[in-house]
Design a protein around this motif. Structure first.
Motif, PDB file in Angstrom:
ATOM      1  N   ASP A 345       0.832  -1.209   0.000  1.00  0.00           N
ATOM      2  CA  ASP A 345       0.000   0.000   0.000  1.00  0.00           C
ATOM      3  C   ASP A 345       0.863   1.255   0.000  1.00  0.00           C
ATOM      4  O   ASP A 345       0.545   2.246  -0.678  1.00  0.00           O
ATOM      5  CB  ASP A 345      -0.925   0.004   1.221  1.00  0.00           C
ATOM      6  CG  ASP A 345      -2.027  -1.045   1.113  1.00  0.00           C
ATOM      7  OD1 ASP A 345      -2.356  -1.429  -0.029  1.00  0.00           O
ATOM      8  OD2 ASP A 345      -2.532  -1.489   2.166  1.00  0.00           O
ATOM      9  N   SER A 346       1.965   1.217   0.740  1.00  0.00           N
ATOM     10  CA  SER A 346       2.858   2.377   0.793  1.00  0.00           C
ATOM     11  C   SER A 346       3.495   2.652  -0.567  1.00  0.00           C
ATOM     12  O   SER A 346       3.564   3.803  -1.010  1.00  0.00           O
ATOM     13  CB  SER A 346       3.937   2.138   1.849  1.00  0.00           C
ATOM     14  OG  SER A 346       4.901   3.167   1.839  1.00  0.00           O
ATOM     15  N   PHE A 347       3.943   1.589  -1.240  1.00  0.00           N
ATOM     16  CA  PHE A 347       4.555   1.774  -2.556  1.00  0.00           C
ATOM     17  C   PHE A 347       3.524   2.188  -3.601  1.00  0.00           C
ATOM     18  O   PHE A 347       3.832   2.972  -4.512  1.00  0.00           O
ATOM     19  CB  PHE A 347       5.262   0.492  -2.988  1.00  0.00           C
ATOM     20  CG  PHE A 347       6.463   0.161  -2.139  1.00  0.00           C
ATOM     21  CD1 PHE A 347       7.422   1.124  -1.872  1.00  0.00           C
ATOM     22  CD2 PHE A 347       6.632  -1.105  -1.600  1.00  0.00           C
ATOM     23  CE1 PHE A 347       8.527   0.833  -1.086  1.00  0.00           C
ATOM     24  CE2 PHE A 347       7.729  -1.411  -0.815  1.00  0.00           C
ATOM     25  CZ  PHE A 347       8.685  -0.433  -0.552  1.00  0.00           C
ATOM     26  N   ASN A 348       2.294   1.692  -3.499  1.00  0.00           N
ATOM     27  CA  ASN A 348       1.242   2.122  -4.420  1.00  0.00           C
ATOM     28  C   ASN A 348       0.920   3.601  -4.237  1.00  0.00           C
ATOM     29  O   ASN A 348       0.645   4.318  -5.212  1.00  0.00           O
ATOM     30  CB  ASN A 348      -0.020   1.272  -4.220  1.00  0.00           C
ATOM     31  CG  ASN A 348       0.153  -0.144  -4.745  1.00  0.00           C
ATOM     32  OD1 ASN A 348       1.117  -0.437  -5.455  1.00  0.00           O
ATOM     33  ND2 ASN A 348      -0.781  -1.025  -4.400  1.00  0.00           N
ATOM     34  N   ASP A 349       0.940   4.067  -2.988  1.00  0.00           N
ATOM     35  CA  ASP A 349       0.739   5.499  -2.736  1.00  0.00           C
ATOM     36  C   ASP A 349       1.853   6.315  -3.372  1.00  0.00           C
ATOM     37  O   ASP A 349       1.610   7.415  -3.904  1.00  0.00           O
ATOM     38  CB  ASP A 349       0.695   5.766  -1.229  1.00  0.00           C
ATOM     39  CG  ASP A 349      -0.561   5.195  -0.578  1.00  0.00           C
ATOM     40  OD1 ASP A 349      -1.520   4.886  -1.318  1.00  0.00           O
ATOM     41  OD2 ASP A 349      -0.568   5.034   0.661  1.00  0.00           O
ATOM     42  N   ARG A 350       3.065   5.789  -3.335  1.00  0.00           N
ATOM     43  CA  ARG A 350       4.201   6.494  -3.951  1.00  0.00           C
ATOM     44  C   ARG A 350       3.995   6.639  -5.461  1.00  0.00           C
ATOM     45  O   ARG A 350       4.407   7.632  -6.073  1.00  0.00           O
ATOM     46  CB  ARG A 350       5.485   5.728  -3.648  1.00  0.00           C
ATOM     47  CG  ARG A 350       6.758   6.390  -4.140  1.00  0.00           C
ATOM     48  CD  ARG A 350       7.946   5.464  -3.927  1.00  0.00           C
ATOM     49  NE  ARG A 350       8.317   5.376  -2.528  1.00  0.00           N
ATOM     50  CZ  ARG A 350       9.299   6.085  -1.960  1.00  0.00           C
ATOM     51  NH1 ARG A 350       9.982   6.951  -2.692  1.00  0.00           N
ATOM     52  NH2 ARG A 350       9.582   5.928  -0.689  1.00  0.00           N
ATOM     53  N   LEU A 351       3.352   5.622  -6.067  1.00  0.00           N
ATOM     54  CA  LEU A 351       3.070   5.670  -7.506  1.00  0.00           C
ATOM     55  C   LEU A 351       1.830   6.486  -7.825  1.00  0.00           C
ATOM     56  O   LEU A 351       1.526   6.716  -9.009  1.00  0.00           O
ATOM     57  CB  LEU A 351       2.896   4.251  -8.055  1.00  0.00           C
ATOM     58  CG  LEU A 351       4.118   3.321  -7.979  1.00  0.00           C
ATOM     59  CD1 LEU A 351       3.756   1.934  -8.472  1.00  0.00           C
ATOM     60  CD2 LEU A 351       5.273   3.887  -8.784  1.00  0.00           C
ATOM     61  N   GLY A 352       1.085   6.881  -6.817  1.00  0.00           N
ATOM     62  CA  GLY A 352      -0.137   7.644  -7.038  1.00  0.00           C
ATOM     63  C   GLY A 352      -1.346   6.776  -7.282  1.00  0.00           C
ATOM     64  O   GLY A 352      -2.397   7.274  -7.709  1.00  0.00           O
ATOM     65  N   ALA A 353      -1.227   5.461  -7.023  1.00  0.00           N
ATOM     66  CA  ALA A 353      -2.344   4.534  -7.236  1.00  0.00           C
ATOM     67  C   ALA A 353      -3.089   4.358  -5.922  1.00  0.00           C
ATOM     68  O   ALA A 353      -2.978   3.338  -5.240  1.00  0.00           O
ATOM     69  CB  ALA A 353      -1.828   3.197  -7.757  1.00  0.00           C
ATOM     70  N   THR A 354      -3.868   5.362  -5.547  1.00  0.00           N
ATOM     71  CA  THR A 354      -4.567   5.337  -4.262  1.00  0.00           C
ATOM     72  C   THR A 354      -5.947   4.697  -4.376  1.00  0.00           C
ATOM     73  O   THR A 354      -6.452   4.132  -3.413  1.00  0.00           O
ATOM     74  CB  THR A 354      -4.713   6.764  -3.714  1.00  0.00           C
ATOM     75  OG1 THR A 354      -5.367   7.579  -4.704  1.00  0.00           O
ATOM     76  CG2 THR A 354      -3.349   7.359  -3.406  1.00  0.00           C
ATOM     77  N   GLU A 355      -6.558   4.789  -5.559  1.00  0.00           N
ATOM     78  CA  GLU A 355      -7.882   4.213  -5.760  1.00  0.00           C
ATOM     79  C   GLU A 355      -7.760   2.853  -6.448  1.00  0.00           C
ATOM     80  O   GLU A 355      -6.743   2.524  -7.056  1.00  0.00           O
ATOM     81  CB  GLU A 355      -8.753   5.161  -6.598  1.00  0.00           C
ATOM     82  CG  GLU A 355      -8.920   6.543  -5.995  1.00  0.00           C
ATOM     83  CD  GLU A 355      -9.681   6.506  -4.692  1.00  0.00           C
ATOM     84  OE1 GLU A 355     -10.483   5.566  -4.500  1.00  0.00           O
ATOM     85  OE2 GLU A 355      -9.489   7.415  -3.852  1.00  0.00           O
TER      86      GLU A 355
END
Length: 663
Positions: A345-355
């Motif tokens: 989840d942390s790495f996805n947030d870094r990529l901007g994939a929050t949804e």
């Protein structure tokens, strides 16, 4: 004659074709007769010719076979002329006048120490494009103190070793995608402007300090202990995996009537020649088999073997002369790399994939570009392919650029001879320039321009044993000194080999061409295609099963590797330090991705859930090469995975698109 034809068909006919065309077969038979060589020796020469010309340009048809025949004849003629010249030089005697006297110079070099040095005045420093290597004055090895010449432009085509070298600007089909893995996924869409912060968190899973050992100080006792320990470790793994008792194992060299399991290393009974079924022996450790070797009889099984391979064989040594193998036990594979849900989840947030829907948007995917040396062709040091790769990284707004050595290649003819060019630079005196200056101007300069254009990029540099700048001459190899070479702060210098984490993705990288050496040394018994019919999938499987970046031991003799264009004509080979072989092992998990550059055809395949990529060389000896571009989508967690509080597999092979692209 029919035996030769059958052997040529076995070696050169690519399935599903079983027989070569008659005209092609006739040309190959003619070459064998003309040079008095066997079809097997002919295949080695064909491999060297294919590496020199580029594998995609060397389809075995009648015109190519004739060109191959002509090339071999030219090589023989050049060697004959060279030998003739040496004999004539010997006949002139010890009192012949040195050639330097004919030019009116100092015949015996006696005036070198009192001749005043004439420093060059240097040329004009014109402003160059960010990724364009400046045209350069040439400094000859024979006249190192002369002023720069005015011949600053390279010809569009040059003649080298009797073959035509195509200029980089005239390369065919730049940007063409020649192979794609997971083509159903879209290519990364670059943003309108570079990202403000890096979207990559790079972590070294290898202890880089351990690679700073002193090379060329290997002790035989230490080397033998490392080799023995590896056999004993595999025996413990096999015993646990197959639930075997201690009594099931035995000494394969001891005569007996009971079936036993023996664990050891595959070797040859001769130090010369290639391993085959008749010369195969099993070398056991001192603990389990007193370090003895015993011949293996493998006629009843189908398997692939190579020197250095650790195997567990079940069979009987009834006579005491040889061990008859009935079965080869499977070696357990390492677990797949996994990550905790919070980390994903942390790495996805870094990529901007929050949804939830962001996981399939190409602009949210990670853009990774990989290139492997050499980075310039044999006839110049312009490094145009490297500049083009940096330009591609800037245009696509790459998140990461992985560069694998060699950078300044010891097998490059100009570097090996010392007769090469340097760009104009006011801070460098031409007669005092060093190889560090050459690296700063030819390699570091375009990387600095790229880092300035995309501050958020991460650059990873892996050295090669062929790198001029590396003081660490053996493998495993320490990293290059980044600060001294003028690289930007975005460039991270790592060891060879290395295992790193790119966000949650575990990536293993080695600059040594183990696939080519395995291709040469592998012997398949029983079924000709072995357990895996595809060669390019079978060779990486050896690395995965053996849990090592270089499981081959001993390495291939460097005189048998493809010859470089240097005057010596001998490859660097594999300078292995056996005492530190453990630094090349995979310790905890299978990597999600294995980047393994090779002279074999470039490819991207999934082998045992590992994404294996051979980007191919960025520059071939006489033309442009290829690179790999990877689009990695965020890891999407299912509802069931979220309910379970445990690490989940990264499954990179399902969410990564890989394109092999012509530079």
């Amino acid at each position: 004659m029919s035996a030769i034809i059958d052997e040529l068909n076995d070696i050169f006919a690519i399935p599903p074709i079983e027989e070569l065309p008659l005209d092609v077969s006739g040309e190959l038979q003619s070459i064998c007769r003309l040079h008095s060589i066997s079809p097997k020796e002919l295949s080695y020469k064909w491999e060297s010719y294919s590496m020199k010309m580029g594998s995609e340009q060397t389809k075995l048809d009648l015109p190519t076979a004739r060109a191959f025949k002509k090339d071999l004849q030219e090589i023989v003629e050049r060697e004959a002329r060279s030998k003739s010249h040496m004999r004539s030089a010997d006949r002139r005697g010890a009192y012949a006048t040195p050639r330097g006297a004919a030019k009116g110079g100092d015949a015996f070099g006696m005036l070198d120490s009192i001749t005043p040095i004439q420093r060059s005045t240097g040329g004009s420093n014109k402003r160059k494009a960010p990724f364009e290597t400046p045209s350069v004055p040439k400094f000859s090895k024979s006249d190192g103190m002369s002023s720069p010449s005015d011949g600053r432009s390279l010809p569009t085509r040059t003649e080298q070793n009797g073959n035509l070298s195509v200029a980089f600007v005239e390369r065919r089909n730049p940007g063409q995608i020649i192979e794609t893995l997971n083509g159903h996924l879209d290519v990364h869409e670059p943003p309108i402007a570079p990202h403000a912060e890096s979207r990559v968190k790079l972590t070294a899973n290898t202890d880089l300090k351990k690679f700073r050992y002193r090379p060329m100080a290997m002790h035989l006792s230490e080397a033998s202990e490392v080799l023995d320990d590896r056999i004993d470790e595999f025996q413990s793994l096999i015993q646990s995996h197959h639930s075997l008792d201690d009594s099931a194992f035995g000494n394969a060299a001891a005569q007996g009537t009971n079936q036993i399991v023996a664990v050891g290393r595959i070797a040859s009974d001769s130090s010369e020649g290639k391993l085959n079924a008749a010369s195969m022996v099993l070398e056991m450790s001192r603990r389990t088999g007193a370090g003895l070797r015993v011949p293996l009889k493998v006629e009843t099984i189908s398997y692939e073997f190579f020197p250095g391979q650790i195997v567990a064989v079940r069979g009987i040594n009834a006579s005491g002369d040889y061990f008859s193998v009935d079965e080869v036990l499977n070696i357990p594979l390492l677990d797949l790399a996994a990550s905790w849900q919070s980390a994903i989840d942390s790495f996805n947030d870094r990529l901007g994939a929050t949804e939830e829907e962001d996981h399939s948007i190409p602009s949210k995917a990670l853009n990774v570009i990989t290139g492997s040396g050499p980075y310039t062709s044999d006839d110049n040091l312009a490094f145009e392919p490297l500049n083009a790769l940096c330009q591609k990284a800037e245009e696509s707004c790459a998140d990461m650029l992985i560069l694998i050595g060699p950078f300044l290649d010891t097998e490059h003819p100009l570097l090996a001879s010392g007769d090469f060019d340097l760009p104009d630079d006011p801070s460098i005196e031409p007669d005092r320039a060093t190889l560090v200056d050459a690296f700063r101007l030819l390699i570091a300069k375009p990387l600095q321009a790229l880092a300035k254009a995309i501050p958020s990029i991460t650059i990873v540099c892996i050295p090669s044993t062929r790198d001029v700048m590396s003081k660490h001459v053996s493998w495993p190899q320490d990293n290059l000194p980044g600060k001294k070479l003028g690289l930007p702060k975005q460039a991270k210098m790592v060891s060879n080999p290395v295992t790193v984490s790119i966000n949650e993705i575990v990536v293993g990288i080695s600059a040594q061409d183990v696939l080519y050496e395995l291709r040469r040394e592998e012997v398949v018994v029983g079924n000709k295609q072995g357990r895996e019919g595809n060669l390019l999938a079978r060779l990486p499987r050896h690395l995965i099963e053996q849990r090592h970046f270089f499981p081959l031991y001993p390495p291939v003799d460097r005189t048998l590797l493809p010859k470089p264009g240097t005057e010596e004509g001998v490859a660097v080979g594999m300078p292995m330090d056996v005492s530190y072989l453990k630094l090349g092992e995979w310790l905890e998990a299978r990597p999600d991705m294995l980047i393994q550059p090779s002279a074999l055809p470039q490819f991207a395949k999934v082998v045992e859930n590992v994404l294996v990529v051979n980007p191919g060389p960025l520059s071939k000896r006489k033309g442009a090469g290829t690179f790999a571009q990877m689009t990695v989508y965020p890891r999407k967690l299912t509802e069931q995975e979220r309910r379970e509080d445990k690490p989940v597999a990264n499954k990179l092979f399902e969410r990564a698109r890989v394109d092999i692209v012509r530079i």
